[in-house]
Design a protein around this motif. Structure first.
Motif, PDB file in Angstrom:
ATOM      1  N   ASN A 105       0.816  -1.218   0.000  1.00  0.00           N
ATOM      2  CA  ASN A 105       0.000   0.000   0.000  1.00  0.00           C
ATOM      3  C   ASN A 105       0.849   1.266   0.000  1.00  0.00           C
ATOM      4  N   GLU A 106       2.152   1.117  -0.243  1.00  0.00           N
ATOM      5  CA  GLU A 106       3.018   2.299  -0.342  1.00  0.00           C
ATOM      6  C   GLU A 106       3.362   2.529  -1.818  1.00  0.00           C
ATOM      7  N   LEU A 107       4.043   3.616  -2.081  1.00  0.00           N
ATOM      8  CA  LEU A 107       4.566   3.932  -3.410  1.00  0.00           C
ATOM      9  C   LEU A 107       3.481   3.924  -4.502  1.00  0.00           C
ATOM     10  N   PRO A 108       2.631   4.954  -4.493  1.00  0.00           N
ATOM     11  CA  PRO A 108       1.492   5.004  -5.424  1.00  0.00           C
ATOM     12  C   PRO A 108       1.867   5.015  -6.899  1.00  0.00           C
ATOM     13  N   LEU A 109       3.114   5.344  -7.219  1.00  0.00           N
ATOM     14  CA  LEU A 109       3.500   5.281  -8.631  1.00  0.00           C
ATOM     15  C   LEU A 109       3.360   3.844  -9.147  1.00  0.00           C
ATOM     16  N   HIS A 110       3.615   2.890  -8.255  1.00  0.00           N
ATOM     17  CA  HIS A 110       3.502   1.482  -8.641  1.00  0.00           C
ATOM     18  C   HIS A 110       2.036   1.103  -8.896  1.00  0.00           C
ATOM     19  N   PHE A 111       1.114   1.796  -8.224  1.00  0.00           N
ATOM     20  CA  PHE A 111      -0.315   1.520  -8.460  1.00  0.00           C
ATOM     21  C   PHE A 111      -0.674   1.861  -9.909  1.00  0.00           C
ATOM     22  N   LEU A 112      -0.078   2.950 -10.392  1.00  0.00           N
ATOM     23  CA  LEU A 112      -0.360   3.372 -11.764  1.00  0.00           C
ATOM     24  C   LEU A 112       0.071   2.280 -12.743  1.00  0.00           C
ATOM     25  N   VAL A 113       1.295   1.767 -12.543  1.00  0.00           N
ATOM     26  CA  VAL A 113       1.819   0.724 -13.419  1.00  0.00           C
ATOM     27  C   VAL A 113       0.929  -0.521 -13.350  1.00  0.00           C
ATOM     28  N   GLU A 114       0.530  -0.875 -12.133  1.00  0.00           N
ATOM     29  CA  GLU A 114      -0.239  -2.118 -11.986  1.00  0.00           C
ATOM     30  C   GLU A 114      -1.668  -1.972 -12.505  1.00  0.00           C
ATOM     31  N   LEU A 115      -2.291  -0.814 -12.282  1.00  0.00           N
ATOM     32  CA  LEU A 115      -3.670  -0.628 -12.749  1.00  0.00           C
ATOM     33  C   LEU A 115      -3.731  -0.590 -14.271  1.00  0.00           C
ATOM     34  N   GLU A 116      -2.725   0.043 -14.888  1.00  0.00           N
ATOM     35  CA  GLU A 116      -2.732   0.102 -16.352  1.00  0.00           C
ATOM     36  C   GLU A 116      -2.609  -1.306 -16.930  1.00  0.00           C
ATOM     37  N   GLU A 117      -1.884  -2.186 -16.227  1.00  0.00           N
ATOM     38  CA  GLU A 117      -1.827  -3.563 -16.708  1.00  0.00           C
ATOM     39  C   GLU A 117      -3.129  -4.314 -16.411  1.00  0.00           C
TER      40      GLU A 117
END
Ligand code: ZN
Length: 284
Positions: free
Chosen positions: A144-156
């Protein structure tokens, strides 16, 4: 194929990276042990290594805001992925609900702070190998940290189909929750994780994978805490979260962060919240 993705990526990312001076980045070679069909599989899924991208706060935030309005990215979709993640049928699905919750009340704003934004936690500027980040999710981890990684994962995640959820998939989560609800009053998140491991409630998970699942339930407010409202209901800025962490009495082990860090056995399980998110909203 898909279930082997983590194993194939492990062959690549477990090796030492090479520093490319001109580009100022660490790259991973494709090892000889990778078969042609494994390589082809990665190509098809767009998971070749070294997919570097430079992200800047404002554009990354805009992409997240666009995802917030994306039709496919709704609660039934992310819940279905999460439930299949818990059963172990598709461990890659574990992260998407967490990323979705972060987006839910994310406000438009300007960058504030130095290296990373005090409001949303996005970095001012950062270069990522997107495949390397996705490797962590294909391995069954969720963070639940590092929201930039959420962007990468959601786009996938938008490329995935919504899985069909069965009664037994729902039962798996219900069983986990009733097990958690049996906690002694003073149980800490660390003790809960150990109790789950000892009783083999989440088979084939390691300690950090179990924390990831529990952290998601805490972000939902299903594992409540007495310090702040869960992200599912209200956005808290990074600065607010730092302040709460500092104030928390008897702070728990350093490898558990908020909101799970704020949970104790006495808080039990909020079944009303569970019903709201996993029963009512999935049916609507
Ligand atoms: Zn920000």
């Amino acid at each position: 194929m898909k279930e082997n993705i983590a194993k194939i990526l492990k062959k690549i990312y477990d090796q030492d990276a090479d520093y490319k001076k001109k580009l100022d980045r660490w790259e991973h070679k494709i090892p000889k042990t990778l078969t042609d069909s494994e390589l082809e599989g990665l190509k098809i899924l767009d998971l070749l290594p070294n997919q570097f991208e430079v992200f800047e706060h404002d554009t990354a935030l805009q992409r997240l805001m666009n995802l917030k309005n994306h039709k496919k990215l709704n609660l039934p979709f992310v819940n279905a992925l999460f439930l299949k993640g818990i059963t172990g049928e598709n461990v890659r699905g574990r992260q998407t609900l967490m990323s979705f919750i972060y987006l839910k009340h994310l406000p438009e704003h300007k960058f504030q702070g130095n290296e990373s934004c005090e409001i949303c936690g996005l970095p001012k500027k950062e270069t990522l190998d997107k495949t390397e980040e996705l490797y962590s999710y294909y391995s069954g981890h969720s963070w639940n940290e590092l929201p930039l990684h959420f962007l990468v994962e959601l786009e996938e995640a938008l490329k995935f189909d919504q899985p069909e959820i069965t009664e037994s998939d729902h039962q798996k989560l219900a069983d986990l929750l009733s097990f958690i609800d049996g906690a002694e009053e003073g149980e800490t998140p660390g003790q809960l994780e150990k109790r789950i491991a000892k009783n083999k409630i989440l088979p084939k998970t390691d300690k950090y994978q179990r924390y990831g699942i529990l952290q998601t339930l805490a972000e939902c407010g299903i594992l409540p805490n007495e310090y702040f409202e869960p992200a599912f209901d209200k956005f808290s800025t990074q600065k607010e979260l730092w302040e709460i962490s500092k104030k928390m009495k008897g702070s728990s082990r350093s490898d558990v962060i908020l909101p799970l860090a704020g949970w104790r056995g006495v808080n039990k399980v909020n079944f009303k919240k569970y019903k709201e998110i996993f029963v009512d909203l999935m049916e609507s």
